[in-house]
Design an enzyme around this catalytic site. Structure first.
Site, PDB file in Angstrom:
ATOM      1  N   SER A 183       5.683   2.620  -0.618  1.00 53.08           N
ATOM      2  CA  SER A 183       4.868   2.578  -1.956  1.00 53.08           C
ATOM      3  C   SER A 183       3.327   2.555  -1.646  1.00 53.08           C
ATOM      4  O   SER A 183       2.669   3.510  -0.978  1.00 53.08           O
ATOM      5  CB  SER A 183       5.567   1.565  -2.617  1.00 53.08           C
ATOM      6  OG  SER A 183       4.930   1.581  -4.157  1.00 53.08           O
ATOM      7  N   TYR A 202       1.390   9.189 -10.510  1.00 55.56           N
ATOM      8  CA  TYR A 202       1.574   8.548  -9.092  1.00 55.56           C
ATOM      9  C   TYR A 202       2.122   7.347  -9.168  1.00 55.56           C
ATOM     10  O   TYR A 202       3.029   6.864  -8.499  1.00 55.56           O
ATOM     11  CB  TYR A 202       0.178   8.621  -8.293  1.00 55.56           C
ATOM     12  CG  TYR A 202       0.381   8.111  -6.890  1.00 55.56           C
ATOM     13  CD1 TYR A 202       0.919   8.841  -5.655  1.00 55.56           C
ATOM     14  CD2 TYR A 202      -0.338   6.902  -6.204  1.00 55.56           C
ATOM     15  CE1 TYR A 202       1.010   8.446  -4.463  1.00 55.56           C
ATOM     16  CE2 TYR A 202      -0.221   6.461  -5.421  1.00 55.56           C
ATOM     17  CZ  TYR A 202       0.291   7.136  -4.204  1.00 55.56           C
ATOM     18  OH  TYR A 202       0.318   6.644  -2.919  1.00 55.56           O
ATOM     19  N   LYS A 204       5.487   5.509  -7.512  1.00 57.33           N
ATOM     20  CA  LYS A 204       5.679   4.451  -6.681  1.00 57.33           C
ATOM     21  C   LYS A 204       6.016   2.921  -7.284  1.00 57.33           C
ATOM     22  O   LYS A 204       6.667   2.206  -6.423  1.00 57.33           O
ATOM     23  CB  LYS A 204       4.091   4.196  -6.333  1.00 57.33           C
ATOM     24  CG  LYS A 204       3.580   5.219  -5.325  1.00 57.33           C
ATOM     25  CD  LYS A 204       4.486   5.519  -4.207  1.00 57.33           C
ATOM     26  CE  LYS A 204       3.714   6.629  -3.454  1.00 57.33           C
ATOM     27  NZ  LYS A 204       4.465   6.924  -2.043  1.00 57.33           N
TER      28      LYS A 204
END
Length: 317
Positions: A167, A181, A185
């Site tokens: 992550s 993004y 994650k």
């Protein structure tokens, strides 16, 4: 009397945590076992491969670029005198990933490391870019894991196995310009929490790795094209770590079966304040999560206060 009561309460809490913390602590061997790393041709993935090889693992690397894979293979051979297996495949292509995994052989430690980041405010990003980030970072992780699971569940040695998901600190806190993004994650944590429950009876232990800014080939380019506000906000987080530092701590966390792997003060603060229902194998760390949860949340609110002031000031100009 107050001090005695405090000490007694602390000891009772530690005893309770010792009894209830799950999954139980475990040691996951690396030597003479097969470590498979997606996104392994450069950066953190390559550093992890080097570290695993140095500890006696048999390593396989998967990435899109065959040229970069060959360069990674050569660099490891020159330093350690051993070959790693390389497989060129796009993680978005489940069939290609399945073929690579089948050819590599049964996996003991799977590191799902591939990822892309295209910085920018969401309103300025094309839908194709957003889909690409989601497909590589999140869907690609599902593809790699589901391809590897059958052989991992049927491994012969009976020793504990591991699935580690790469992550980011952007998977612990949302940052301006990181909408797509961060979504991917953050998603890895939900995947990992559910997956750990599904796989614990197979003695497979799941880890989520939360590195901060890391010195990788794409890092400097990323910094150049970040939105200005993202750079200002993230500038308060300290300097970038080396890929080797991240790799060492990541592999140490994987070997100890840690569910959450953090790297710096900000990472621990975010981890303590947002632990929620995440598994925890270490009862001392669980104790720290309980003790510092409130203080970590207070510190987080101060950070957010400063970030929103920065944003407000910028947009007022």
């Amino acid at each position: 009397m107050v001090l005695f009561t405090l000490i007694l309460a602390t000891l009772l809490l530690l005893l309770l945590l010792f009894l209830i913390v799950r999954p139980k602590p475990v040691s996951i061997p690396i030597k003479n076992r097969h470590v498979f790393i997606s996104g392994g041709s450069s950066g953190i993935g390559l550093a992890l491969a080097q570290k695993a090889v140095s500890e006696g693992a048999r390593v396989s690397l998967l990435a899109r670029s065959l040229h970069k894979l060959k360069e990674a293979q050569k660099s490891i051979r020159e330093v350690y005198g051993v070959d790693v297996a390389i497989f060129s495949a796009d993680v978005r292509d489940h069939s290609a990933v399945e073929r690579a995994v089948a050819e590599s052989g049964p996996i003991d430690v799977l590191v799902v490391n591939q990822g892309i980041f295209v910085p920018g405010a969401l309103e300025n990003q094309a839908s194709e870019v957003i889909k690409s980030v989601i497909n590589v970072n999140l869907t690609g992780s599902f593809n790699v894991i589901t391809a590897a699971l059958p052989s991992m569940k049927n491994r012969k040695d009976g020793a504990p196995a591991s699935i580690a998901l790469m992550s980011s600190q952007a998977g612990q806190v949302g940052i301006y310009g990181y909408s797509a993004y961060s979504a991917t994650k953050f998603g890895l944590r939900g995947l990992a929490e559910a997956l750990q429950q599904e796989l614990i009876s197979d003695n497979i232990h799941v880890s989520v790795i939360y590195p901060p800014d890391t010195q990788t080939p794409g890092f400097e380019q990323e910094r150049k094209i970040r939105p200005e506000l993202a750079g200002i906000i993230m500038g308060s987080g300290g300097g970038a770590l080396s890929a080797e530092e991240v790799a060492k701590k990541s592999l140490d966390g994987i070997k100890s079966g840690s569910f959450s792997i953090w790297f710096n003060l900000e990472g621990y603060m975010l981890g303590f304040s947002g632990a929620g229902f995440s598994p925890q194998t270490s009862f001392p760390v669980a104790f720290l999560e309980i003790v510092f949860a409130g203080l970590s949340r207070l510190a987080a609110l101060f950070f957010l206060w400063s970030w929103y002031r920065i944003i407000q000031k910028k947009h007022a100009n």
